[in-house]
Write an enzyme that holds these catalytic residues in place. Structure first.
Site, PDB file in Angstrom:
ATOM      1  N   PRO F   2     -16.182 -37.206  38.618  1.00  0.00           N
ATOM      2  CG  PRO F   2     -18.509 -37.880  38.535  1.00  0.00           C
ATOM      3  CD  PRO F   2     -17.472 -36.876  38.366  1.00  0.00           C
ATOM      4  CG  MET F   3     -11.461 -40.539  38.338  1.00  0.00           C
ATOM      5  SD  MET F   3     -10.128 -41.402  39.155  1.00  0.00           S
ATOM      6  CE  MET F   3      -9.133 -39.968  39.378  1.00  0.00           C
TER       7      MET F   3
END
Lengths: 61, 61, 61, 61, 61, 61
Positions: F2-3
């Site tokens: 995830p960002m």
């Protein structure tokens, strides 16, 4: 048409950003057939205290 | 509820950002019926070396 | 030149997005003097399970 | 006030997003003293063909 | 380390995204010397009713 | 994978960002089972003239 947004550490030169913008635009035009003039590239430069990987700030690595 | 994010060249005055935020919020409320207090607007200001169109930095145009 | 990104709940009609895009572009041109053709607006539509305020999903409110 | 945007692979349940939104909001309130109601969290879910690491799509790994 | 986010019209094939991700990662590694594994690329695909240029939805052009 | 992107007012200390990045990464790992090293967190810090709620700049509140 595409918008390309690049978040990276600050400190790159204008020449590096010039090359990156030009080459990424080339990629988008060649791979998708989009009109060159429609490609926008923005750089968001953050400090080493404002970026973390694996839960650790880059400034602490 | 909406988040509005505006990436633009730096150099706009606070007065310009004040007007833009107010007017864009008006638009969102009028067109979608969202609650005014829920609208957030953020400005991301980038230099002419950090923005390109058609593969060319704005600083080179 | 500006990129405007709007994150909002899905369910707005094309007509609503048409009006929002047109009016926000008007605002940017009138307040900053930018060239109309350079303004890009993108809508990112998320479900009520993908948006939270105050730590609570919209679907739970 | 903070906007938190999470880009991740699709497939998480509403329950997972509920917990993530709640806990990240807790973190922001505890560490910065911001007002809870002002914290917004949005999830942008992308497929394995729309996310790459090291130049390789997740679907190809 | 860099995050690259690409907003574009939906309809590109996995093969096009594969090539774009690979080539943009090449560019970032070659121009900045960043570690290949650290480069992340995400595609945000929007419909023609969710993207406007010059205040006009792409679906209306 | 995830960002996580956090837009907030500037003025937080490195120590606050260190804690936020660490704890949000903990949340993502615990709730989704993602690999810790794959979680990226970026902070985008904006001034009080560059952030509005309810159509009013924070600097005017």
């Amino acid at each position: 048409m595409p918008m390309i947004q690049i978040t990276m550490l600050s400190g790159r030169t204008a020449e590096q950003k010039r090359k990156i913008a030009q080459r990424i635009t080339d990629v988008m035009v060649e791979e998708t057939g989009t009109v060159r003039e429609g490609v926008a590239v923005a750089f968001y430069e953050v400090s080493k205290e404002s970026y973390a990987r694996g839960g650790v700030l880059i400034s602490d690595k």
